[in-house]
Write a protein that holds these residues in place. Structure first.
Motif, short mmCIF file in Angstrom:
data_model
loop_
_atom_site.label_atom_id
_atom_site.label_comp_id
_atom_site.label_asym_id
_atom_site.label_seq_id
_atom_site.Cartn_x
_atom_site.Cartn_y
_atom_site.Cartn_z
N SER A 198 49.65 19.24 23.66
CA SER A 198 50.38 19.27 24.93
C SER A 198 51.41 18.15 24.99
O SER A 198 52.54 18.35 25.45
CB SER A 198 49.41 19.15 26.11
OG SER A 198 48.49 20.21 26.12
N VAL A 199 51.02 16.97 24.53
CA VAL A 199 51.93 15.82 24.57
C VAL A 199 53.12 16.04 23.65
O VAL A 199 54.29 15.90 24.06
CB VAL A 199 51.19 14.53 24.17
CG1 VAL A 199 52.18 13.40 23.91
CG2 VAL A 199 50.20 14.13 25.26
N CYS A 312 53.12 21.53 30.04
CA CYS A 312 52.51 20.78 28.93
C CYS A 312 51.93 19.47 29.42
O CYS A 312 50.79 19.11 29.08
CB CYS A 312 53.55 20.53 27.84
SG CYS A 312 53.90 21.95 26.79
N PHE A 313 52.69 18.74 30.21
CA PHE A 313 52.20 17.44 30.67
C PHE A 313 51.10 17.59 31.72
O PHE A 313 50.23 16.71 31.83
CB PHE A 313 53.36 16.59 31.19
CG PHE A 313 54.23 16.05 30.09
CD1 PHE A 313 53.67 15.33 29.04
CD2 PHE A 313 55.59 16.28 30.06
CE1 PHE A 313 54.45 14.85 28.00
CE2 PHE A 313 56.38 15.80 29.04
CZ PHE A 313 55.81 15.08 27.99
N ALA A 316 48.18 18.04 29.55
CA ALA A 316 47.85 16.77 28.92
C ALA A 316 47.13 15.85 29.91
O ALA A 316 46.16 15.17 29.55
CB ALA A 316 49.12 16.10 28.40
N ARG A 317 47.61 15.82 31.14
CA ARG A 317 46.98 14.98 32.16
C ARG A 317 45.52 15.38 32.37
O ARG A 317 44.62 14.53 32.42
CB ARG A 317 47.75 15.11 33.48
CG ARG A 317 47.03 14.50 34.68
CD ARG A 317 47.90 14.57 35.93
NE ARG A 317 48.31 15.91 36.29
CZ ARG A 317 47.55 16.78 36.96
NH1 ARG A 317 46.30 16.47 37.30
NH2 ARG A 317 48.02 17.98 37.28
N VAL A 328 46.66 7.48 29.21
CA VAL A 328 47.39 8.68 28.80
C VAL A 328 47.52 9.63 29.99
O VAL A 328 48.57 10.24 30.20
CB VAL A 328 46.70 9.37 27.61
CG1 VAL A 328 47.42 10.67 27.26
CG2 VAL A 328 46.67 8.45 26.40
N TRP A 331 50.22 8.32 32.29
CA TRP A 331 51.54 8.53 31.70
C TRP A 331 51.94 10.01 31.80
O TRP A 331 53.08 10.33 32.18
CB TRP A 331 51.52 8.09 30.23
CG TRP A 331 52.76 8.44 29.48
CD1 TRP A 331 53.95 7.78 29.48
CD2 TRP A 331 52.94 9.59 28.63
NE1 TRP A 331 54.87 8.43 28.68
CE2 TRP A 331 54.27 9.54 28.15
CE3 TRP A 331 52.11 10.63 28.23
CZ2 TRP A 331 54.78 10.51 27.28
CZ3 TRP A 331 52.61 11.59 27.37
CH2 TRP A 331 53.94 11.53 26.90
N ALA A 332 51.01 10.91 31.48
CA ALA A 332 51.30 12.34 31.53
C ALA A 332 51.60 12.78 32.96
O ALA A 332 52.46 13.65 33.18
CB ALA A 332 50.13 13.13 30.96
N GLU A 333 50.91 12.19 33.92
CA GLU A 333 51.18 12.54 35.32
C GLU A 333 52.61 12.17 35.71
O GLU A 333 53.30 12.93 36.40
CB GLU A 333 50.19 11.82 36.23
CG GLU A 333 50.34 12.18 37.70
CD GLU A 333 49.30 11.52 38.58
OE1 GLU A 333 49.10 11.98 39.72
OE2 GLU A 333 48.68 10.53 38.13
N ARG A 335 55.18 11.92 33.65
CA ARG A 335 56.09 12.85 32.97
C ARG A 335 56.06 14.23 33.61
O ARG A 335 57.08 14.92 33.67
CB ARG A 335 55.71 12.94 31.49
CG ARG A 335 55.93 11.68 30.67
CD ARG A 335 57.40 11.28 30.62
NE ARG A 335 58.24 12.29 30.03
CZ ARG A 335 58.88 12.16 28.87
NH1 ARG A 335 58.76 11.05 28.17
NH2 ARG A 335 59.67 13.12 28.41
N GLU A 336 54.90 14.64 34.08
CA GLU A 336 54.79 15.93 34.76
C GLU A 336 55.67 15.96 36.00
O GLU A 336 56.40 16.94 36.25
CB GLU A 336 53.33 16.18 35.14
CG GLU A 336 53.09 17.48 35.90
CD GLU A 336 51.68 17.58 36.45
OE1 GLU A 336 51.40 18.59 37.13
OE2 GLU A 336 50.86 16.67 36.20
#
Length: 368
Positions: A198-199, A312-313, A316-317, A328, A331-333, A335-336
């Motif tokens: 996903s990342v 994807c993010f 990942a979250r 992580v 960070w993914a949140e 980017r989402e």
């Protein structure tokens, strides 16, 4: 130690093991590969996010029982794998000249990468942590992608996702080896692999949106290929996968060195003719891009790709939260949320993402 500092210290330790004649070239490797504006930029500042080079270090908080030395080896293996992959890609794409110094540095990086990985998970037999296997998958995906983009034929998102993930194959072994060292079950390692998928796919989608015009001028862009597929489907034509099956038994028609398909004429997805390295852009390059740009913007493909990045993010979250990788997940949140806003603005005003990206780059250059 701060992850960025850790990355730079490990890379410094690596290049100091090289023969003295390679030290200067190794220190300026990011600049040589066209990834930084000067030789003074450290690897930790090359990418706009930590996870690209430091994934194992960020994931290590979910593996509290693993020794620091093991995390360090996993980080070294990962960052050298990523650096080597960029170098190999730049050489194959003819964006850099394959000097003997560059090839020697990359060969040393592969050896040091493999040695570090063996220290992380000694004696573990798992194809998922086999860098040789990952190298083969990456090279095959790069060659397949290059052929597809050069052919000009449209392709769907499923093909794009598959090739994009295969290109990121070297981004998996070190983190999964660290999970082995932590004693994770096969089920948890599978969640980790999906998290990494996903990342890497989210980051690839973002780059392919922001850089599509430059990519097209260099030889081909996924945004153009995907837009061509959406355009074909809007006109009632079969999906790309169905056309591939139909054409498999047909001899291609050729015009010069490029196979264009049944009619022998280039469809909208045709890649721009790549220029030789160092050749200046032609004066009419911007105008030649206009009809392609119009087709891409009218198709809505950029908004679709950005929404794919958001999904994807989001995945990942959620997966990072399940594994206990809080950094992580955070960070993914972030980017989402960014991807969601970009996708919304792009859908409302086609071309917004590229305009915002260009403005941001200008601001960094002028206001820095």
């Amino acid at each position: 130690m701060d992850d960025a500092l850790w990355v730079d210290e490990l890379y410094k330790a690596f290049w100091r093991t090289l023969p003295g004649m390679l030290h200067a070239d190794a220190q300026g490797l990011a600049y040589t590969l066209g990834l930084s504006p000067s030789r003074d930029v450290p690897w930790s500042a090359v990418f706009s996010n930590e996870i690209t080079l430091a994934a194992p270090a960020l994931l290590a908080e979910a593996m509290p029982g693993v020794r620091g030395a093991t995390v360090q080896d996993a980080l070294l293996a990962h960052l050298l794998a990523v650096i080597e992959a960029f170098g190999t890609d730049r050489i194959k794409d003819k964006q850099v000249r394959p000097t003997w110094q560059l090839e020697a540095i990359l060969a040393h990086a592969r050896r040091a990468r493999d040695e570090a990985l063996r220290r992380v998970a000694p004696g573990v037999d798992d194809p998922a942590i086999d860098f040789a296997r990952a190298d083969d998958a990456t090279l095959f995906a790069i060659e397949t992608e290059r052929s597809l983009l050069a052919s000009g034929g449209p392709a769907g998102f499923s093909r794009y996702y598959a090739l994009s993930l295969s290109k990121q194959s070297v981004g998996f072994p070190a983190s999964i080896a660290l999970a082995h060292a932590a004693g994770w079950t096969a089920e948890r390692r599978e969640v980790l692999a999906r998290l990494l998928s996903s990342v890497w796919l989210g980051l690839q989608l973002h780059d392919d949106v922001m850089d599509w015009q430059d990519d097209y001028q260099r030889g081909g862009a996924w945004a153009v290929v995907l837009a061509s597929e959406l355009r074909s489907r809007a006109h009632g034509e079969p999906r790309a996968e169905e056309r591939d099956r139909e054409r498999a038994s047909e001899p291609p028609r050729h015009r010069g060195a490029v196979a264009y398909g049944p009619l022998g004429t280039p469809p909208w997805g045709i890649a721009a003719t790549p220029r030789a390295q160092g050749e200046p852009p032609t004066p009419d390059a911007p105008s030649s891009l206009l009809p392609v740009r119009r087709m891409v913007l009218e198709s809505g493909v950029l908004a679709a790709m950005l929404d794919g990045e958001r999904r994807c993010f989001r995945a990942a979250r959620r997966r990072a939260a399940v594994l206990g990788a809080r950094r992580v997940a955070a960070w993914a949140e972030g980017r989402e949320g960014q991807a969601q806003e970009l996708a919304r603005c792009e859908a409302e005003s086609p071309g917004f993402a590229n305009r915002a990206h260009a403005l941001n780059a200008w601001a960094k250059a002028v206001l820095a």
